[in-house]
Structures are given as C-alpha cells and as structure tokens.
Design a protein around this motif. Structure first.
Motif, PDB file in Angstrom:
ATOM      1  N   SER A  38      -1.792  -0.841 -16.904  1.00 54.86           N
ATOM      2  CA  SER A  38      -2.779  -1.200 -16.067  1.00 54.86           C
ATOM      3  C   SER A  38      -2.556  -2.549 -15.618  1.00 54.86           C
ATOM      4  CB  SER A  38      -4.233  -0.873 -16.523  1.00 54.86           C
ATOM      5  OG  SER A  38      -5.204  -1.382 -15.512  1.00 54.86           O
ATOM      6  N   GLY A  39      -2.604  -2.877 -14.314  1.00 49.77           N
ATOM      7  CA  GLY A  39      -1.984  -4.209 -13.774  1.00 49.77           C
ATOM      8  C   GLY A  39      -0.799  -4.556 -13.882  1.00 49.77           C
ATOM      9  N   ALA A  40       0.134  -3.533 -13.710  1.00 50.37           N
ATOM     10  CA  ALA A  40       1.616  -3.691 -13.548  1.00 50.37           C
ATOM     11  C   ALA A  40       1.893  -3.583 -12.000  1.00 50.37           C
ATOM     12  CB  ALA A  40       2.363  -2.400 -14.128  1.00 50.37           C
ATOM     13  N   GLY A  41       0.912  -3.137 -11.339  1.00 46.24           N
ATOM     14  CA  GLY A  41       0.920  -2.993  -9.806  1.00 46.24           C
ATOM     15  C   GLY A  41       1.637  -1.699  -9.371  1.00 46.24           C
ATOM     16  N   LYS A  42       1.443  -0.466 -10.181  1.00 43.35           N
ATOM     17  CA  LYS A  42       1.874   0.836  -9.772  1.00 43.35           C
ATOM     18  C   LYS A  42       1.553   1.120  -8.210  1.00 43.35           C
ATOM     19  CE  LYS A  42       0.015   2.749 -13.169  1.00 43.35           C
ATOM     20  NZ  LYS A  42      -0.547   1.922 -13.912  1.00 43.35           N
ATOM     21  N   GLY A  43       0.155   1.187  -8.112  1.00 42.01           N
ATOM     22  CA  GLY A  43      -0.288   1.759  -6.938  1.00 42.01           C
ATOM     23  C   GLY A  43       0.122   0.693  -5.631  1.00 42.01           C
ATOM     24  N   THR A  44       0.164  -0.372  -5.778  1.00 41.14           N
ATOM     25  CA  THR A  44       0.878  -1.286  -4.565  1.00 41.14           C
ATOM     26  C   THR A  44       2.263  -0.969  -4.564  1.00 41.14           C
ATOM     27  OG1 THR A  44      -0.656  -3.117  -5.379  1.00 41.14           O
ATOM     28  CG2 THR A  44       1.125  -3.523  -3.907  1.00 41.14           C
ATOM     29  N   LEU A  45       2.981  -0.704  -5.557  1.00 42.56           N
ATOM     30  CA  LEU A  45       4.432  -0.441  -5.409  1.00 42.56           C
ATOM     31  C   LEU A  45       4.686   0.909  -4.581  1.00 42.56           C
ATOM     32  CD1 LEU A  45       7.336  -1.311  -6.224  1.00 42.56           C
ATOM     33  CD2 LEU A  45       6.774  -0.096  -8.377  1.00 42.56           C
ATOM     34  N   ILE A  46       3.638   1.955  -5.000  1.00 38.88           N
ATOM     35  CA  ILE A  46       3.917   3.412  -4.299  1.00 38.88           C
ATOM     36  C   ILE A  46       3.363   3.165  -2.875  1.00 38.88           C
ATOM     37  CG2 ILE A  46       2.936   5.617  -4.325  1.00 38.88           C
ATOM     38  CD1 ILE A  46       2.798   5.130  -7.707  1.00 38.88           C
ATOM     39  N   ARG A  47       2.385   2.443  -2.662  1.00 35.96           N
ATOM     40  CA  ARG A  47       2.053   2.475  -1.019  1.00 35.96           C
ATOM     41  C   ARG A  47       2.952   1.852  -0.407  1.00 35.96           C
ATOM     42  NH1 ARG A  47      -2.933   1.167  -3.802  1.00 35.96           N
ATOM     43  NH2 ARG A  47      -2.685  -0.991  -3.618  1.00 35.96           N
ATOM     44  N   GLU A  48       3.658   0.781  -1.068  1.00 36.95           N
ATOM     45  CA  GLU A  48       4.761   0.204  -0.129  1.00 36.95           C
ATOM     46  C   GLU A  48       5.815   0.916   0.071  1.00 36.95           C
ATOM     47  OE1 GLU A  48       6.202  -2.955   2.182  1.00 36.95           O
ATOM     48  OE2 GLU A  48       4.248  -2.859   1.393  1.00 36.95           O
ATOM     49  N   LEU A  49       6.340   1.771  -0.847  1.00 32.72           N
ATOM     50  CA  LEU A  49       7.507   2.674  -0.844  1.00 32.72           C
ATOM     51  C   LEU A  49       7.190   3.841   0.275  1.00 32.72           C
ATOM     52  CD1 LEU A  49      10.020   3.530  -1.969  1.00 32.72           C
ATOM     53  CD2 LEU A  49       8.555   5.389  -3.464  1.00 32.72           C
ATOM     54  N   LEU A  50       5.685   4.282   0.433  1.00 34.02           N
ATOM     55  CA  LEU A  50       5.474   5.485   1.205  1.00 34.02           C
ATOM     56  C   LEU A  50       5.290   4.625   2.685  1.00 34.02           C
ATOM     57  CD1 LEU A  50       2.656   7.135  -0.732  1.00 34.02           C
ATOM     58  CD2 LEU A  50       4.992   8.076  -0.226  1.00 34.02           C
ATOM     59  N   ALA A  51       4.967   3.492   2.665  1.00 39.41           N
ATOM     60  CA  ALA A  51       4.891   2.655   4.144  1.00 39.41           C
ATOM     61  C   ALA A  51       6.216   2.370   4.927  1.00 39.41           C
ATOM     62  CB  ALA A  51       4.111   1.817   4.134  1.00 39.41           C
ATOM     63  N   ARG A  52       7.304   2.194   4.014  1.00 40.80           N
ATOM     64  CA  ARG A  52       8.714   1.862   4.400  1.00 40.80           C
ATOM     65  C   ARG A  52       9.302   3.019   4.697  1.00 40.80           C
ATOM     66  NH1 ARG A  52      11.118  -3.097   0.703  1.00 40.80           N
ATOM     67  NH2 ARG A  52       9.141  -4.575   0.740  1.00 40.80           N
ATOM     68  N   TYR A  53       9.099   4.183   3.890  1.00 43.22           N
ATOM     69  CA  TYR A  53       9.858   5.168   4.049  1.00 43.22           C
ATOM     70  C   TYR A  53       9.064   6.543   4.146  1.00 43.22           C
ATOM     71  CZ  TYR A  53      13.467   2.039   2.302  1.00 43.22           C
ATOM     72  OH  TYR A  53      14.304   0.912   2.093  1.00 43.22           O
ATOM     73  N   PRO A  54       8.218   6.713   4.993  1.00 37.54           N
ATOM     74  CA  PRO A  54       7.320   7.641   5.095  1.00 37.54           C
ATOM     75  C   PRO A  54       7.803   9.208   5.348  1.00 37.54           C
ATOM     76  CG  PRO A  54       7.195   6.640   7.326  1.00 37.54           C
ATOM     77  CD  PRO A  54       8.068   5.824   6.246  1.00 37.54           C
ATOM     78  N   GLU A  55       9.097   9.169   5.942  1.00 39.72           N
ATOM     79  CA  GLU A  55       9.689  10.494   6.245  1.00 39.72           C
ATOM     80  C   GLU A  55      10.594  11.000   4.985  1.00 39.72           C
ATOM     81  OE1 GLU A  55      12.694   7.442   6.546  1.00 39.72           O
ATOM     82  OE2 GLU A  55      10.935   7.653   7.203  1.00 39.72           O
TER      83      GLU A  55
END
Length: 209
Positions: free
Chosen positions: A14-31
């Motif tokens: 908790s605090g490692a930034g998992k959620g932010t990391l996943i959201r950014e990955l999905l935003a960059r490569y949605p397909e």
C-alpha cells in the motif's frame, strides 16, 4: 497471428503506486490491455455501474460460480464475497488483450498455482523510507493506520521472492514502460507460441529428405 493475451497479476505494498501505474498503462495502451472486473455480492455504491466497477451478483449466484469453478480466485470480506470471473478474463485473453489483475499476495499465489503461465509482478518504492513518506504524504490516514500498513508491508515483503519480477516504482514514466515491456516479452515465451511452433514444424516437413 492472433495471439492470446497474457494474464498478469500485479501486487505490491500500500503506497507503492499500483493503482496509478495500472491506470497510466491502460491510458497509454488501451487497445492492448484490459483491467479485470471483479464480481462481488455487496450492494452498488452511488455512482457505481454493473460491469464497470464490479459485476454485482447475489450471494446465491456467487456461490454457484464457486461450485462450478467459474472464478479464478475469490475471498470473503465482512460478509461479502469478492472474486475474479473466469469467463470474463478468458474472453478478454482470447480477444488478444493482456488482462491485468490487481490482487493481494495470497490471492496472487493462488492464481499462479491454478494458472502457471500467469505473470506475477510486485510493485515497490525504492526503499522503506520512501514507502513511509508516501503513506504519510496522503494526509488522509491516522498514525495507527499508517503503522498497520507498514506492518502489513513487512509481512508482504516475505513473499516478494515468489514473484516473477520486481518493479521499482521510482519514476512513473519509466516504470510504466518497464511494465509494458515485461508483459510484451511474455508473448515470446515458448509456452505462448505452441500453435506457431506446430505450424512451422508442419510447413518445414516438406524439406525433409
């Protein structure tokens, strides 16, 4: 070659930034990616939609899925069930999407046991001092909660060596690309290319003496 997607489980402190990391990955490569949507027996909260935040099902329906093997993993918290629907994940993988599951360590190891080709990634800050700094930087949690989260992190650290890769989330921009590269590289594994290997062997048989 329409290749099946890679099932990836992401865990971390908790605090490692998992959620932010996943959201950014999905935003960059949605397909290329799909975030697994969990099923739950709890009631929807205001603003939540079925199939977006969760698949909302009855307790009877959930227990039926358990009996029929329709869940990749599940757990029970405060009288409600939460789990990962197998049919949804399979459909996304067959469509060639890499499916991301954000699950705690015990659930992650259960998924790996059930599906050995699953990619397990553990997200961590560069050191413990940075982890504590991020937890305190939120400004939303009491000292007791922060200490509980740090104790939990100490316990979770004992499982890190059972993951396939460690992702040090120091700079988000770099970490997102490292995450993407790791998942993409799994498509080159022999186990992910059995159909292609068979095809090549068959096509080359005509050259045998």
């Amino acid at each position: 070659m329409n290749q099946r997607g890679i099932l990836t489980v992401i865990s971390g402190f908790s605090g490692a930034g998992k959620g932010t990391l996943i959201r950014e990955l999905l935003a960059r490569y949605p397909e290329r990616y799909a975030l697994s949507v969990s099923a739950t027996t709890r009631s929807p909260r205001p603003g939540e939609e079925n199939g977006r935040e969760y698949f909302f099902v009855t307790k009877e329906e959930f227990e039926k899925r358990i009996r029929e093997g329709g869940l990749i993993e599940y757990a029970q918290y405060v009288e409600n069930y939460y789990g990962t629907p197998k049919a949804y994940v399979d459909a996304q993988l067959e469509a060639g999407k890499n499916v991301i599951l954000e699950i705690e360590v015990q659930g992650a190891l259960k998924v790996k046991e059930k599906f050995p080709d699953t990619l397990l990634l553990f997200v961590t800050p560069p050191d413990a001092a940075e982890l504590e700094s991020r937890l305190r930087g939120r400004g939303t949690e009491s000292e007791e909660v922060i200490q509980n989260r740090l104790r939990q992190a100490s316990w979770e650290a004992s499982f890190m060596s059972r993951y396939d890769y460690i992702l040090v989330n120091d700079k988000l921009e770099i970490c997102v690309e490292e995450l993407h590269a790791l998942i993409a590289s799994q498509k080159l594994r022999m186990s992910a290319n059995s159909s292609f290997i068979t095809q090549m062997k068959t096509e080359l048989e005509k050259y045998q003496g």
